[in-house]
Design a protein around this motif. Structure first.
Motif, PDB file in Angstrom:
ATOM      1  N   GLY A 220     102.487 -63.257  32.849  1.00  0.00           N
ATOM      2  CA  GLY A 220     103.362 -64.361  32.553  1.00  0.00           C
ATOM      3  C   GLY A 220     102.215 -65.462  31.797  1.00  0.00           C
ATOM      4  N   VAL A 221     101.075 -64.839  31.389  1.00  0.00           N
ATOM      5  CA  VAL A 221     100.068 -65.412  30.689  1.00  0.00           C
ATOM      6  C   VAL A 221      99.915 -65.372  29.185  1.00  0.00           C
ATOM      7  CG1 VAL A 221      97.466 -65.648  30.382  1.00  0.00           C
ATOM      8  CG2 VAL A 221      98.447 -65.293  32.853  1.00  0.00           C
ATOM      9  N   LEU A 222      99.752 -66.343  28.504  1.00  0.00           N
ATOM     10  CA  LEU A 222      99.770 -66.278  26.997  1.00  0.00           C
ATOM     11  C   LEU A 222      98.495 -65.798  26.550  1.00  0.00           C
ATOM     12  CD1 LEU A 222     101.882 -69.613  26.008  1.00  0.00           C
ATOM     13  CD2 LEU A 222     102.827 -67.235  25.787  1.00  0.00           C
ATOM     14  N   ALA A 223      98.669 -64.504  25.551  1.00  0.00           N
ATOM     15  CA  ALA A 223      97.244 -64.193  25.067  1.00  0.00           C
ATOM     16  C   ALA A 223      97.626 -63.870  23.749  1.00  0.00           C
ATOM     17  CB  ALA A 223      96.949 -62.954  25.997  1.00  0.00           C
TER      18      ALA A 223
ATOM     19  N   GLU B  92      90.965 -68.794  40.643  1.00  0.00           N
ATOM     20  CA  GLU B  92      89.440 -68.608  41.161  1.00  0.00           C
ATOM     21  C   GLU B  92      88.685 -67.279  40.423  1.00  0.00           C
ATOM     22  OE1 GLU B  92      89.676 -71.647  44.021  1.00  0.00           O
ATOM     23  OE2 GLU B  92      88.018 -70.255  43.489  1.00  0.00           O
ATOM     24  N   ALA B  93      87.664 -67.429  40.155  1.00  0.00           N
ATOM     25  CA  ALA B  93      86.693 -66.438  39.407  1.00  0.00           C
ATOM     26  C   ALA B  93      86.515 -65.495  40.583  1.00  0.00           C
ATOM     27  CB  ALA B  93      85.746 -67.057  38.790  1.00  0.00           C
ATOM     28  N   GLU B  94      86.301 -65.640  41.670  1.00  0.00           N
ATOM     29  CA  GLU B  94      85.830 -64.906  42.753  1.00  0.00           C
ATOM     30  C   GLU B  94      86.781 -63.592  42.830  1.00  0.00           C
ATOM     31  OE1 GLU B  94      84.376 -68.560  43.753  1.00  0.00           O
ATOM     32  OE2 GLU B  94      86.320 -68.050  42.978  1.00  0.00           O
ATOM     33  N   ASN B  95      87.940 -63.616  42.497  1.00  0.00           N
ATOM     34  CA  ASN B  95      88.924 -62.414  42.907  1.00  0.00           C
ATOM     35  C   ASN B  95      89.217 -61.892  41.406  1.00  0.00           C
ATOM     36  OD1 ASN B  95      89.236 -62.912  45.662  1.00  0.00           O
ATOM     37  ND2 ASN B  95      90.741 -64.476  44.902  1.00  0.00           N
ATOM     38  N   ALA B  96      88.270 -61.775  40.511  1.00  0.00           N
ATOM     39  CA  ALA B  96      88.554 -61.653  39.149  1.00  0.00           C
ATOM     40  C   ALA B  96      88.141 -60.473  38.523  1.00  0.00           C
ATOM     41  CB  ALA B  96      88.651 -62.730  38.161  1.00  0.00           C
ATOM     42  N   VAL B  97      87.495 -59.519  39.501  1.00  0.00           N
ATOM     43  CA  VAL B  97      86.857 -58.266  38.679  1.00  0.00           C
ATOM     44  C   VAL B  97      87.689 -57.124  39.291  1.00  0.00           C
ATOM     45  CG1 VAL B  97      84.519 -57.262  38.607  1.00  0.00           C
ATOM     46  CG2 VAL B  97      84.768 -59.521  39.264  1.00  0.00           C
ATOM     47  N   ASP B  98      88.615 -57.198  39.984  1.00  0.00           N
ATOM     48  CA  ASP B  98      89.414 -55.757  40.100  1.00  0.00           C
ATOM     49  C   ASP B  98      90.300 -55.328  39.152  1.00  0.00           C
ATOM     50  OD1 ASP B  98      91.009 -54.047  41.300  1.00  0.00           O
ATOM     51  OD2 ASP B  98      92.375 -55.380  42.316  1.00  0.00           O
TER      52      ASP B  98
ATOM     53  N   THR C 127      98.628 -57.598  41.823  1.00  0.00           N
ATOM     54  CA  THR C 127      99.971 -58.406  42.072  1.00  0.00           C
ATOM     55  C   THR C 127     100.128 -59.625  41.176  1.00  0.00           C
ATOM     56  OG1 THR C 127      99.035 -59.745  43.951  1.00  0.00           O
ATOM     57  CG2 THR C 127     100.239 -57.417  44.568  1.00  0.00           C
ATOM     58  N   PHE C 128     100.426 -59.321  39.724  1.00  0.00           N
ATOM     59  CA  PHE C 128     100.765 -60.514  38.948  1.00  0.00           C
ATOM     60  C   PHE C 128     102.313 -60.632  38.936  1.00  0.00           C
ATOM     61  CE2 PHE C 128      97.138 -58.376  36.031  1.00  0.00           C
ATOM     62  CZ  PHE C 128      96.236 -59.142  36.755  1.00  0.00           C
TER      63      PHE C 128
ATOM     64  N   ASN D  80      93.391 -62.979  35.688  1.00  0.00           N
ATOM     65  CA  ASN D  80      93.155 -63.420  37.108  1.00  0.00           C
ATOM     66  C   ASN D  80      92.703 -64.825  37.153  1.00  0.00           C
ATOM     67  OD1 ASN D  80      94.203 -61.179  38.485  1.00  0.00           O
ATOM     68  ND2 ASN D  80      92.239 -60.046  38.610  1.00  0.00           N
ATOM     69  N   MET D  81      91.665 -65.367  36.572  1.00  0.00           N
ATOM     70  CA  MET D  81      91.095 -66.653  36.463  1.00  0.00           C
ATOM     71  C   MET D  81      92.243 -67.607  36.140  1.00  0.00           C
ATOM     72  SD  MET D  81      87.621 -66.621  34.384  1.00  0.00           S
ATOM     73  CE  MET D  81      87.363 -68.233  34.660  1.00  0.00           C
ATOM     74  N   ILE D  82      93.378 -67.483  35.563  1.00  0.00           N
ATOM     75  CA  ILE D  82      94.428 -68.071  35.249  1.00  0.00           C
ATOM     76  C   ILE D  82      95.388 -67.905  36.393  1.00  0.00           C
ATOM     77  CG2 ILE D  82      96.622 -68.579  33.584  1.00  0.00           C
ATOM     78  CD1 ILE D  82      94.531 -67.940  31.295  1.00  0.00           C
ATOM     79  N   ASP D  83      95.671 -66.751  36.892  1.00  0.00           N
ATOM     80  CA  ASP D  83      96.362 -66.512  37.758  1.00  0.00           C
ATOM     81  C   ASP D  83      96.331 -67.057  39.110  1.00  0.00           C
ATOM     82  OD1 ASP D  83      99.336 -65.141  37.905  1.00  0.00           O
ATOM     83  OD2 ASP D  83      98.474 -63.369  39.189  1.00  0.00           O
TER      84      ASP D  83
END
Length: 244
Positions: free
Chosen positions: A149-152, A97-103, A109-110, A91-94
């Motif tokens: 769509g994030v490389l990991a 913003e870190a604020e929305n990243a704890v769900d 909705t990726f 979510n930080m990449i998507d």
């Protein structure tokens, strides 16, 4: 600028490898998941975010990071600390913003159509070890990033694990290949339309099915190789020498 995130989970972590990856990543955003904090503490790397239910981390170590950006979860929950950390990283990449990243629900909705890759990369350490249940769950968590769509990638001292969804092409260069074997395993019932070029065992329009070991232990023999996938999810696991 490409966002680099290092997530350290609670499995086995080689401290020298951790330090090397951190340095080569150019001081990435660092997320500690529960016991992963102990590895970062040994490596003298301060995390940017600490999260977990803290049922396994040394309480003395945890106390040293009370002033950090720390997130607490109830011990009674339907997700692991590793899932929370990887979802947070994606979510930080998507969303940048870190604020929305704890769900950590499964309603995020990726970018489900797989169109394009986000400008970021996640390296995951501490995802393997002597708990096969946690290891299998952690490997499956690569799907969160893949669908976004994030490389990991999951790294340990002897392997590199990535997940791709078709259609996709994965290039290999012998000069840059650090592992002896490359294995292909479908995540799900099957992976379809696999083409393999430049390897000891090449293939054209191959389907791999769950419950078969057909894709294990291939070797890159030419200077350049290519693995392409038309449909499904395919784990690409690169490992050092050794077998079971």
């Amino acid at each position: 600028m490409r966002k680099s995130i290092l997530a350290v989970l609670g499995g086995d972590v080689n401290i020298s490898q951790l330090k090397e990856i951190y340095t080569k990543s150019g001081e990435p955003v660092v997320i500690a998941a529960d016991k992963g904090l102990e590895a970062l503490d040994k490596a003298e790397i301060r995390p940017d975010i600490v999260m977990g239910d803290y049922d396994s981390v040394d309480k003395v170590v945890l106390e040293r990071y009370r002033d950090e950006n720390i997130i607490f979860f109830d011990r009674v929950k339907d997700f692991t600390d590793g899932e929370a950390a990887i979802t947070h990283a994606v979510n930080m990449i998507d969303h940048s913003e870190a604020e929305n990243a704890v769900d950590v629900s499964h309603d995020n909705t990726f970018n489900k159509d797989g169109s394009g890759e986000k400008d970021g990369h996640i390296t995951i350490l501490g995802a393997t070890g002597n708990r096969p249940d946690h290891m299998m769950a952690n490997i499956s968590l690569l799907k969160i990033a893949c669908d976004a769509g994030v490389l990991a990638e999951i790294l340990d001292i002897n392997s590199r694990i990535r997940l791709f969804r078709g259609p996709y092409e994965i290039p290999f260069t012998k000069a840059e290949e650090n592992y002896d074997y490359i294995s292909l395993i479908p995540l799900g019932d099957k992976a379809e339309g696999i083409t393999i070029k430049g390897f000891k065992y090449n293939a054209d329009d191959l389907n791999l099915y769950q419950g078969s070991s057909r894709g294990i232990s291939n070797e890159l023999v030419e200077e350049k190789g290519l693995i392409s996938l038309q449909a499904g999810y395919l784990l690409v696991i690169e490992t050092g020498d050794g077998e079971i």
